[in-house]
Design a protein around this motif. Structure first.
Motif, PDB file in Angstrom:
ATOM      1  N   VAL A  13       0.852  -1.195   0.000  1.00 37.71           N
ATOM      2  CA  VAL A  13       0.000   0.000   0.000  1.00 37.71           C
ATOM      3  C   VAL A  13       0.883   1.240   0.000  1.00 37.71           C
ATOM      4  O   VAL A  13       1.957   1.250   0.597  1.00 37.71           O
ATOM      5  N   THR A  14       0.398   2.272  -0.690  1.00 42.62           N
ATOM      6  CA  THR A  14       1.092   3.565  -0.655  1.00 42.62           C
ATOM      7  C   THR A  14       0.591   4.357   0.556  1.00 42.62           C
ATOM      8  O   THR A  14      -0.528   4.144   1.038  1.00 42.62           O
ATOM      9  N   GLY A  15       1.399   5.279   1.035  1.00 39.60           N
ATOM     10  CA  GLY A  15       0.974   6.221   2.069  1.00 39.60           C
ATOM     11  C   GLY A  15       0.620   5.563   3.380  1.00 39.60           C
ATOM     12  O   GLY A  15       1.111   4.486   3.716  1.00 39.60           O
ATOM     13  N   LYS A  16      -0.262   6.245   4.124  1.00 40.87           N
ATOM     14  CA  LYS A  16      -0.705   5.745   5.426  1.00 40.87           C
ATOM     15  C   LYS A  16      -2.228   5.692   5.436  1.00 40.87           C
ATOM     16  O   LYS A  16      -2.879   6.434   4.709  1.00 40.87           O
ATOM     17  N   LEU A  17      -2.754   4.837   6.305  1.00 44.23           N
ATOM     18  CA  LEU A  17      -4.201   4.605   6.305  1.00 44.23           C
ATOM     19  C   LEU A  17      -4.849   5.074   7.606  1.00 44.23           C
ATOM     20  O   LEU A  17      -4.206   5.187   8.644  1.00 44.23           O
ATOM     21  N   SER A  62      -9.236   9.229   7.856  1.00 50.64           N
ATOM     22  CA  SER A  62      -9.506  10.139   6.736  1.00 50.64           C
ATOM     23  C   SER A  62     -10.712  11.040   7.000  1.00 50.64           C
ATOM     24  O   SER A  62     -10.753  12.197   6.564  1.00 50.64           O
ATOM     25  N   LEU A  63     -11.676  10.516   7.742  1.00 53.00           N
ATOM     26  CA  LEU A  63     -12.925  11.270   7.914  1.00 53.00           C
ATOM     27  C   LEU A  63     -12.733  12.553   8.718  1.00 53.00           C
ATOM     28  O   LEU A  63     -13.580  13.446   8.693  1.00 53.00           O
ATOM     29  N   ALA A  64     -11.603  12.673   9.417  1.00 54.55           N
ATOM     30  CA  ALA A  64     -11.332  13.919  10.132  1.00 54.55           C
ATOM     31  C   ALA A  64     -11.073  15.083   9.168  1.00 54.55           C
ATOM     32  O   ALA A  64     -11.039  16.244   9.593  1.00 54.55           O
ATOM     33  N   GLY A  65     -10.913  14.811   7.886  1.00 60.39           N
ATOM     34  CA  GLY A  65     -10.740  15.906   6.944  1.00 60.39           C
ATOM     35  C   GLY A  65     -10.019  15.514   5.668  1.00 60.39           C
ATOM     36  O   GLY A  65     -10.266  16.076   4.607  1.00 60.39           O
ATOM     37  N   SER A  94      -0.008  -5.553  12.062  1.00 62.05           N
ATOM     38  CA  SER A  94       0.815  -4.540  12.738  1.00 62.05           C
ATOM     39  C   SER A  94       1.694  -3.782  11.745  1.00 62.05           C
ATOM     40  O   SER A  94       2.225  -2.723  12.062  1.00 62.05           O
ATOM     41  N   SER A  95       1.846  -4.333  10.549  1.00 61.17           N
ATOM     42  CA  SER A  95       2.685  -3.647   9.550  1.00 61.17           C
ATOM     43  C   SER A  95       1.904  -2.613   8.751  1.00 61.17           C
ATOM     44  O   SER A  95       2.489  -1.845   7.983  1.00 61.17           O
ATOM     45  N   VAL A  96       0.598  -2.593   8.904  1.00 57.40           N
ATOM     46  CA  VAL A  96      -0.218  -1.668   8.096  1.00 57.40           C
ATOM     47  C   VAL A  96       0.114  -0.224   8.498  1.00 57.40           C
ATOM     48  O   VAL A  96       0.015   0.141   9.674  1.00 57.40           O
ATOM     49  N   PRO A  97       0.553   0.596   7.537  1.00 57.02           N
ATOM     50  CA  PRO A  97       0.982   1.959   7.862  1.00 57.02           C
ATOM     51  C   PRO A  97      -0.204   2.811   8.297  1.00 57.02           C
ATOM     52  O   PRO A  97      -1.230   2.838   7.623  1.00 57.02           O
ATOM     53  N   ARG A  98      -0.048   3.485   9.441  1.00 52.56           N
ATOM     54  CA  ARG A  98      -1.185   4.213  10.024  1.00 52.56           C
ATOM     55  C   ARG A  98      -0.882   5.694  10.136  1.00 52.56           C
ATOM     56  O   ARG A  98       0.252   6.079  10.461  1.00 52.56           O
ATOM     57  N   CYS A 151      -3.988   6.907  14.798  1.00 50.30           N
ATOM     58  CA  CYS A 151      -4.923   5.881  14.337  1.00 50.30           C
ATOM     59  C   CYS A 151      -4.556   4.509  14.880  1.00 50.30           C
ATOM     60  O   CYS A 151      -3.377   4.133  14.915  1.00 50.30           O
ATOM     61  N   SER A 152      -5.559   3.746  15.282  1.00 51.57           N
ATOM     62  CA  SER A 152      -5.355   2.363  15.694  1.00 51.57           C
ATOM     63  C   SER A 152      -5.285   1.483  14.449  1.00 51.57           C
ATOM     64  O   SER A 152      -5.588   1.925  13.330  1.00 51.57           O
ATOM     65  N   VAL A 153      -4.892   0.230  14.647  1.00 50.19           N
ATOM     66  CA  VAL A 153      -4.919  -0.728  13.537  1.00 50.19           C
ATOM     67  C   VAL A 153      -6.332  -0.814  12.974  1.00 50.19           C
ATOM     68  O   VAL A 153      -6.540  -0.842  11.758  1.00 50.19           O
ATOM     69  N   GLU A 154      -7.294  -0.805  13.878  1.00 50.41           N
ATOM     70  CA  GLU A 154      -8.676  -0.904  13.397  1.00 50.41           C
ATOM     71  C   GLU A 154      -9.055   0.297  12.528  1.00 50.41           C
ATOM     72  O   GLU A 154      -9.725   0.145  11.507  1.00 50.41           O
ATOM     73  N   ASN A 155      -8.629   1.496  12.941  1.00 52.36           N
ATOM     74  CA  ASN A 155      -8.869   2.675  12.091  1.00 52.36           C
ATOM     75  C   ASN A 155      -8.264   2.469  10.704  1.00 52.36           C
ATOM     76  O   ASN A 155      -8.886   2.757   9.678  1.00 52.36           O
ATOM     77  N   ALA A 156      -7.026   1.999  10.693  1.00 51.55           N
ATOM     78  CA  ALA A 156      -6.315   1.850   9.421  1.00 51.55           C
ATOM     79  C   ALA A 156      -6.987   0.824   8.521  1.00 51.55           C
ATOM     80  O   ALA A 156      -6.994   0.955   7.295  1.00 51.55           O
ATOM     81  N   LEU A 157      -7.566  -0.192   9.125  1.00 53.42           N
ATOM     82  CA  LEU A 157      -8.210  -1.238   8.329  1.00 53.42           C
ATOM     83  C   LEU A 157      -9.616  -0.851   7.883  1.00 53.42           C
ATOM     84  O   LEU A 157     -10.073  -1.274   6.822  1.00 53.42           O
ATOM     85  N   SER A 158     -10.295  -0.052   8.711  1.00 47.25           N
ATOM     86  CA  SER A 158     -11.746   0.057   8.538  1.00 47.25           C
ATOM     87  C   SER A 158     -12.295   1.441   8.225  1.00 47.25           C
ATOM     88  O   SER A 158     -13.432   1.554   7.777  1.00 47.25           O
TER      89      SER A 158
END
Lengths: 297, 297
Positions: A166-170, A173-176, A227-231, A235-242
Motif C-alpha cells: 500500500v502507498t501512504g498511510k491509512l 480520513s474522515l477527520a478531513g 501490525s505492519s499496516v501503515p497508520r 490511528c489504531s490498527v482498526e482505524n487503518a483497516l476500517s
C-alpha cells in the motif's frame, strides 16, 4: 420485501451486473475500478468510470463546497490511476434542490476545476437537475480516461506468493483528509512504467473490505501482518483497516520485484509498505465501509 | 442569498461552464447535446454524455421500475442520436436509500438492459450509493458514443433561411410516453447518412425552450408557424410547444435539401414536419420546461 441493505452492496452489484452482455470492444466490464474499452488498435485503451458523492454520506452539509468539488473529481482520478491510467475528460451531474445557493455551486465548480486542472483533465460538460427541497445533494462525476496497453493493471492478475503493498498511510480520513486527498496519479504512472503490478485497486472502503475484493478478483487468499499496516498519527490498527476513504493504492507484485521496488521507490512519493502476501486461499479481515450497512458519513 | 431557481438553469450552466478550459482533444465542450473528443485520427469521434432521472421530477414513485430504466437509458441514446451518432457503452450510478426493495433495482436494470440491447449498447459498469432514507431515487447514466466525422451534427451550424424540421408528434408525453419512447437512433442515422443537417438537437424540454437554444447556438433567430407543429391526439398547440419530454429530433436543413427530404423520408419512420425557418434574428416562443422554475413532474 427484501431491501438493498439486506442484500448488501457487493452482492447486489454482482448480481445485477452478471446478466449484462458486453459488446466486442469491451475488454473489461463491471467489477474493476474502471471499464476498459478498445476503440482502435493504435490508440491507448479507453477507461470509463462513474462515481458519486452524496451529502450526508460522503460529505457533511457544512463542508466547504470547493472541497466537495475537489473530492468528487479526485475520487474518479484515483480510479483511473488504479488501472495504471489517467483521466482525460469528465462530465458532471448535479442533482440539487432549487433553494441551493448559487454561491455553493460556484464553490463546487471551483474545487472540481482545481483538481481537474492539476491532473490535466478537462470538464467537458454535464447537467444540473432538480431534486425535491430537503433532499441531499448528489454530485456524480463520469469520466473517460486512457491507459497504454502495457500499463493496464486489473484487479484480477494477482497470484499466490505476490507481495501486497500500500502507498501512504491509512486511517482517520474522515477527520478531513477525505476532502483534500491527492489521488495517486503520479505514483501509479511511475509504478506501471517501471514495474508490472499483477493487480491493483484504490482503497476507498478500507483495507479490510477492499483487500478481500482484490484477492477474490484474483482467485486468491491473502495473509497480512496487521501490525505492519501503515497508520496515520493517532490511528489504531482498526482505524487503518476500517475507516475507509484513504484513496491510497493497493497493489501486488511478483516475488522477484518486491525487494527491487523497496530500493527504487522514489523518496518524493509517500512511503510504500509491504503488508503481506497473496496466498492460495484463506484470509479474513473484519471491518470496512459498506454503503447500505452502516450509518454515514 | 441567490438560489439556483433565481438564476435559472440555462444561465447557471452557461456561467459555470464558461470558465472551464478544454484540452486539445476536446472538439466540442459544454453546451451541445454531447461533448465531442478526438481520440485518434483514424477512429470515429468519441461522444460523451451524462443524464440523470430523479424520482418525483422525471418519474413518479409509482412508475414501473423497468420503465424508469428504459427511460433513463433512452434519454442518453437520444442525445447521441442528436449528434448523428450512437451509444457504445453506458455506466449507471444509482443513488437510492437502504430501504429500496431489491425487486425495484432488478426491474430498473431489466428496463435499462432492454433498451441498451435494442440499440446495441453495453452497460459496462457503474455504482450504487446510498442516500438518506426518504430522499428521491436518482439514476444517472453516463455514456460513451461514437460518430463518424462526416456525420457529426452540432447545434451551432444553422444559417438564416435553413428549414426547421421535427420528427414525430409533440405534446402530452407526461401521460406515459415519456417512460416508453423510442429514441430516434435509426432516424438520425438515416438522416446524417443521406443529408447534411446544419444543426440538430433532441427535444427534451419542449420546442418552446429547445428551439431558442438551437437558434442561439447557431447565432440565428427563427420563424415558426405554430399551427404546423405536429401534435399528438388531444394535444393543444401549447401542449406541443411546452409539455417537454418528446425526445423527437429537431434539426435544420439548407434550403435546397428541404424539398428533397420531404420526398425521400422513409415511410416506416414517424412523420417529418417542417415547422419554420431560421432567420437572421428574432423569434419568440413561450413555455417549456425549466428544472428550477416549475414544480415537477
Amino acid at each position: 420485501v427484501k431491501t438493498v441493505s439486506q442484500e448488501g452492496e457487493d452482492a447486489l452489484i454482482r448480481r445485477v451486473c452478471q446478466a449484462l452482455p458486453q459488446g466486442g470492444q469491451v475488454l473489461v466490464g463491471p467489477g474493476d475500478d474502471c471499464a476498459v474499452i478498445e476503440t482502435g488498435k493504435r490508440t491507448p485503451l479507453t477507461l470509463l468510470k462513474t462515481d458519486a458523492v452524496v451529502e450526508g454520506v460522503h460529505f457533511l452539509p457544512e463542508a466547504a463546497a470547493s472541497k466537495v468539488g475537489w473530492k468528487a473529481v479526485a475520487r474518479v482520478l484515483s480510479d483511473f490511476a488504479a488501472m495504471g491510467g489517467y483521466g482525460r475528460e469528465l462530465l458532471v451531474t448535479l442533482a440539487v434542490s432549487a433553494d441551493t445557493p448559487v454561491r455553493w455551486i460556484d464553490g463546487l465548480y471551483r474545487g472540481m476545476q482545481r483538481c481537474a486542472e492539476k491532473f490535466e483533465t478537462s470538464i467537458v460538460g454535464g447537467e444540473t437537475t432538480s431534486v425535491p427541497i430537503g433532499n441531499s445533494k448528489v454530485i456524480s462525476i463520469a469520466g473517460r480516461g486512457e491507459v497504454a496497453r502495457r500499463q493496464l493493471v486489473l484487479r484480477s492478475g494477482g497470484r499466490p506468493g505476490d507481495g501486497i503493498f500500500v502507498t501512504g498511510k491509512l486511517g482517520g480520513s474522515l477527520a478531513g483528509r477525505h476532502l483534500t486527498f491527492t489521488p495517486r496519479v503520479a505514483e501509479a504512472a511511475w509504478l506501471t512504467e517501471h514495474f508490472s503490478p499483477t493487480a491493483m485497486m484504490d482503497l476507498s472502503d478500507g483495507l479490510a473490505r477492499d483487500l478481500p475484493r482484490l484477492a477474490r478478483a484474483s482467485a486468491c487468499g491473502f495473509e497480512i501482518d496487521q501490525s505492519s499496516v501503515p497508520r496515520h498519527r493517532g490511528c489504531s490498527v482498526e482505524n487503518a483497516l476500517s475507516d475507509g476513504e484513504d484513496f491510497e493504492l493497493l497493489f501486488t507484485l511478483g516475488a522477484r520485484s518486491c525487494e527491487k521496488i523497496a530500493e527504487q521507490w522514489p523518496s518524493i512519493f509517500p512511503p510504500l509498505t509491504r503488508v503481506g502476501s497473496l496466498a492460495s486461499s484463506g484470509g479474513c479481515l473484519e471491518g470496512g465501509w459498506g454503503h447500505f450497512e452502516e450509518a454515514g458519513p
